[in-house]
Design a protein around this motif. Structure first.
Motif, PDB file in Angstrom:
ATOM      1  N   THR A 142       0.859  -1.181   0.000  1.00 53.97           N
ATOM      2  CA  THR A 142       0.000   0.000   0.000  1.00 53.97           C
ATOM      3  C   THR A 142       0.894   1.228   0.000  1.00 53.97           C
ATOM      4  N   THR A 177      -1.670   0.376  -5.112  1.00 48.94           N
ATOM      5  CA  THR A 177      -1.327   1.779  -5.382  1.00 48.94           C
ATOM      6  C   THR A 177      -0.418   1.766  -6.604  1.00 48.94           C
ATOM      7  N   LYS A 261      -5.307   7.673   2.557  1.00 46.82           N
ATOM      8  CA  LYS A 261      -5.068   8.677   1.533  1.00 46.82           C
ATOM      9  C   LYS A 261      -3.572   8.864   1.343  1.00 46.82           C
ATOM     10  N   GLU A 300     -11.762   8.498  -5.772  1.00 45.69           N
ATOM     11  CA  GLU A 300     -12.273   8.296  -4.423  1.00 45.69           C
ATOM     12  C   GLU A 300     -12.261   6.825  -3.998  1.00 45.69           C
ATOM     13  N   ALA A 301     -12.073   5.911  -4.948  1.00 46.46           N
ATOM     14  CA  ALA A 301     -11.991   4.477  -4.640  1.00 46.46           C
ATOM     15  C   ALA A 301     -10.586   3.934  -4.788  1.00 46.46           C
ATOM     16  N   GLN A 302      -9.608   4.808  -5.085  1.00 46.70           N
ATOM     17  CA  GLN A 302      -8.226   4.389  -5.313  1.00 46.70           C
ATOM     18  C   GLN A 302      -7.376   4.643  -4.076  1.00 46.70           C
ATOM     19  N   PRO A 303      -6.922   3.591  -3.380  1.00 43.51           N
ATOM     20  CA  PRO A 303      -6.032   3.803  -2.235  1.00 43.51           C
ATOM     21  C   PRO A 303      -4.807   4.606  -2.643  1.00 43.51           C
ATOM     22  N   SER A 305      -4.886   7.783  -3.246  1.00 42.42           N
ATOM     23  CA  SER A 305      -5.341   9.035  -3.832  1.00 42.42           C
ATOM     24  C   SER A 305      -5.702  10.022  -2.729  1.00 42.42           C
ATOM     25  N   TYR A 308      -9.251   9.558  -1.682  1.00 43.14           N
ATOM     26  CA  TYR A 308      -9.716   8.220  -1.303  1.00 43.14           C
ATOM     27  C   TYR A 308     -10.697   8.272  -0.138  1.00 43.14           C
ATOM     28  N   ASP A 309     -11.801   7.544  -0.300  1.00 41.18           N
ATOM     29  CA  ASP A 309     -12.839   7.438   0.722  1.00 41.18           C
ATOM     30  C   ASP A 309     -13.069   5.956   0.994  1.00 41.18           C
ATOM     31  N   GLY A 313     -14.273   2.758  -1.413  1.00 38.46           N
ATOM     32  CA  GLY A 313     -13.153   1.946  -1.883  1.00 38.46           C
ATOM     33  C   GLY A 313     -13.332   0.473  -1.589  1.00 38.46           C
TER      34      GLY A 313
END
Length: 350
Positions: A142, A177, A261, A300-303, A305, A308-309, A313
């Motif tokens: 990650t 990532t 994030k 918002e679904a991309q670790p 970013s 990221y939420d 995600g």
């Protein structure tokens, strides 16, 4: 005349300084690192032992071309200094023996290195298993942590990798990532991992010890934290370590809260190992399948970013044997990894 002597003296001092720097650098490289007992020159496993021998052999062969130049440079500076007794031959332009040495020795060195390198490349194929009944570890990188998943043992380790001695180990690697480079120092060489793809690495440990698993790709904020202990222990100690898993079980939902994030990781802090029970045996396949849904992963679904939420995600759902069944890895080697590594828990021993 004095100016000429000063120039030659400066050249001589620079040459001596260069030799001294190379000598000190060699000592530093060859000296053991007290904080990290396992490294290239004190390997734990057979893979790194072969790589260490290959490195030293290649370095010695290369010295055939490098060492004469390092030795002759100060000799030439001294011999042909102003006021020296060297013979002056301005009309000299060719000597067949000198030309043969200048061109023949480097060509011979390249040929020998190519021969050894080809042999080492075939012998040290990271996709080649080292024996029967390997320990399977699924490693996910990650933005600032390593997650080592042990599907057979039903545990997941954060910021620590532990393997038993005397048993081959098969890693499946990916990232959630950007592209990363995994280096299990003391056990094997570095190998790349990419999101949506599976890379395999086979290694083993023939003695107890500790190395440092490092992310060597300088590619973002927080990656300096990805320097985690990698330990080889006895089979009994490994079983005791597995039994020590505590905390909430890790599944797809809690994994979404585990990653962060890209701008929320500290620039550097010591690794804090954590061992948790594993509630989803195909968590690794879900991470890979995130990038095989037919559409781009939104920010918002991309670790990693900044947008990221965790609520958005979520990893793909479904049975383990369907997650990667229709995936296209895009590289023949990755297709081989998909074929060689079944995603069905019953078919893969998970």
């Amino acid at each position: 005349m004095n100016a000429g002597r000063l120039v030659l003296s400066a050249h001589h001092h620079r040459a001596a300084a260069s030799v001294s720097v190379l000598f000190v650098a060699g000592l530093l490289i060859a000296s053991p690192d007290r904080a990290n007992a396992a490294d290239l020159f004190s390997p734990i496993g057979p893979i790194m032992q072969d790589q260490s021998a290959h490195f030293l052999r290649a370095a010695l062969i290369a010295l055939v071309a490098v060492l004469p130049a390092m030795i002759l440079l100060p000799i030439m500076l001294f011999r042909y200094r102003i006021g020296g007794s060297a013979r002056y031959t301005p009309d000299w332009e060719f000597n067949k023996w000198f030309e043969a040495a200048i061109w023949g020795v480097p060509v011979l060195v390249i040929c020998v290195l190519a021969f050894w390198l080809a042999q080492a490349t075939l012998k040290l194929d990271p996709y080649q298993p080292l024996g029967d009944d390997p320990l399977e570890i699924d490693l996910v990188g990650t933005d600032f942590r390593y997650l080592a998943i042990y599907p057979d043992q039903q545990v997941a380790a954060l910021d620590e990798i532990v393997i038993p001695t005397g048993r081959p180990v098969t890693f499946r690697l990916t990232t959630d990532t950007v592209m990363q480079s995994f280096l299990p120092n003391g056990f094997a060489g570095q190998i790349y991992a990419m999101p949506g793809m599976i890379t395999k690495l086979n290694l083993a440990a023939n003695r107890e010890g500790e190395g440092l698993a490092t992310q060597t790709q300088f590619n973002g904020y927080g990656f300096a934290n990805m320097r985690v202990p990698m330990r080889a222990v006895s089979a009994a100690q490994f079983d005791a370590w597995v039994d020590g898993a505590t905390g909430a079980p890790l599944d797809a939902e809690s994994y979404a809260r585990l990653v962060v994030k890209g701008d929320s990781a500290q620039e550097y802090h010591p690794a804090t190992p954590e061992l948790r029970p594993l509630a989803d045996a195909c968590l690794f396949d879900r991470v890979v399948a995130r990038y095989h849904q037919g559409t781009a992963v939104p920010p918002e679904a991309q670790p990693g970013s900044p947008l990221y939420d965790p609520a958005k995600g979520a990893l793909p759902t479904g049975a383990c044997d369907t997650l990667l069944a229709n995936g296209h890895f895009g590289m023949s080697q990755m297709n081989m990894a998909q074929t060689d590594t079944p995603t069905d828990p019953a078919g893969s021993g998970q």
